[in-house]
Scaffold this motif. Structure first.
Motif, short mmCIF file in Angstrom:
data_model
loop_
_atom_site.label_atom_id
_atom_site.label_comp_id
_atom_site.label_asym_id
_atom_site.label_seq_id
_atom_site.Cartn_x
_atom_site.Cartn_y
_atom_site.Cartn_z
N ASN A 65 -45.51 70.81 44.35
CA ASN A 65 -45.18 72.22 44.52
C ASN A 65 -43.68 72.44 44.64
O ASN A 65 -43.16 73.47 44.18
N ALA A 66 -42.97 71.48 45.22
CA ALA A 66 -41.51 71.59 45.30
C ALA A 66 -40.88 71.60 43.91
O ALA A 66 -39.94 72.37 43.65
N MET A 67 -41.40 70.78 43.00
CA MET A 67 -40.91 70.77 41.62
C MET A 67 -41.18 72.11 40.95
O MET A 67 -40.34 72.65 40.22
N LEU A 68 -42.37 72.67 41.19
CA LEU A 68 -42.75 73.91 40.52
C LEU A 68 -41.99 75.11 41.06
O LEU A 68 -41.74 76.07 40.32
N ARG A 69 -41.61 75.07 42.33
CA ARG A 69 -40.84 76.18 42.90
C ARG A 69 -39.52 76.37 42.16
O ARG A 69 -39.00 77.48 42.06
N GLN A 70 -38.95 75.28 41.66
CA GLN A 70 -37.67 75.34 40.95
C GLN A 70 -37.83 75.55 39.45
O GLN A 70 -36.84 75.70 38.73
N ALA A 71 -39.08 75.59 38.96
CA ALA A 71 -39.33 75.72 37.52
C ALA A 71 -39.32 77.18 37.10
O ALA A 71 -39.61 78.08 37.90
N PRO A 72 -38.99 77.45 35.83
CA PRO A 72 -39.07 78.83 35.33
C PRO A 72 -40.53 79.29 35.28
O PRO A 72 -41.45 78.48 35.24
N PRO A 73 -40.75 80.60 35.29
CA PRO A 73 -42.13 81.12 35.25
C PRO A 73 -42.81 80.82 33.92
O PRO A 73 -42.15 80.60 32.90
#
Length: 204
Positions: A65-73
């Motif tokens: 989830n930490a990786m996805l928080r920084q990912a574009p939508p």
């Protein structure tokens, strides 16, 4: 749109679950563009689905989830991926799964694609009927294709699927006496009963 099966975009999604109809979303896309049997371009991105993924999915994919928080939508990534696809034909291993997510994610942003899908899993069942099973890792081992990366990451899986696909096309070409395997041939092959594959290829 090329008529040859070795001009294709090979893609793979990692997702929050099994079905976009149940609210699942894509969290990573990886793709390889094959032109005349050679990988010439790649596309890879994590994408933020807007909610947390389960511990099971994080463990299965290695995507936290930490990786996805920084990912574009998702919308931003899929808009770029629609441009990448252009009008190419498409391939995935177990394509029905990836096609569902591609269709759903592009529907969110009102984008479409013109190419047709094929499935390396369905083709492998007809060309490698003696394989122990038809999971990607098993087939790579069966076809003596080196694989030393992390499965269940989208770009690696798409790259390995591309290598498997080219091996399948080589076998099909040898059986048919063809230098170039038409995309129309593989589209028909996946509908041929397994017991009739040899006759189908011999008559092509």
């Amino acid at each position: 749109m090329s008529c040859n099966a070795n001009d294709i975009v090979v893609l793979d999604f990692e997702t929050t679950g099994l079905s976009p109809l149940q609210g699942d979303r894509a969290i990573e896309i990886g793709a390889v563009r094959i032109v005349d049997g050679v990988a010439v371009d790649r596309f890879q991105s994590l994408m933020n689905p807007g909610f947390k993924v389960s511990g099971f999915i994080s463990q299965y994919t290695g995507i936290s989830n930490a990786m996805l928080r920084q990912a574009p939508p998702c919308a931003e990534v899929m808009d770029g991926f629609a441009d990448f696809i252009a009008d190419s034909n498409l391939l995935a291993h177990n394509a029905s799964f990836d096609k569902r997510f591609l269709d759903a994610e592009l529907a969110h942003i009102q984008r479409r694609y013109r190419g047709e899908f094929s499935c390396s899993l369905l083709v492998s069942r007809r060309i490698y009927p003696a394989a122990p099973n038809h999971q990607l890792a098993t087939l790579l081992n069966y076809a003596n294709i080196a694989a030393d990366g992390d499965f269940h990451r989208a770009l690696y899986d798409s790259e390995m699927t591309a290598k498997l696909w080219l091996a399948l096309l080589q076998t099909i070409g040898e059986r048919c006496g063809l230098q170039q395997v038409p995309f129309s041939l593989v589209k028909k092959l996946v509908k041929v009963p397994k017991k009739s594959v040899a006759d189908f290829l011999a008559q092509w």
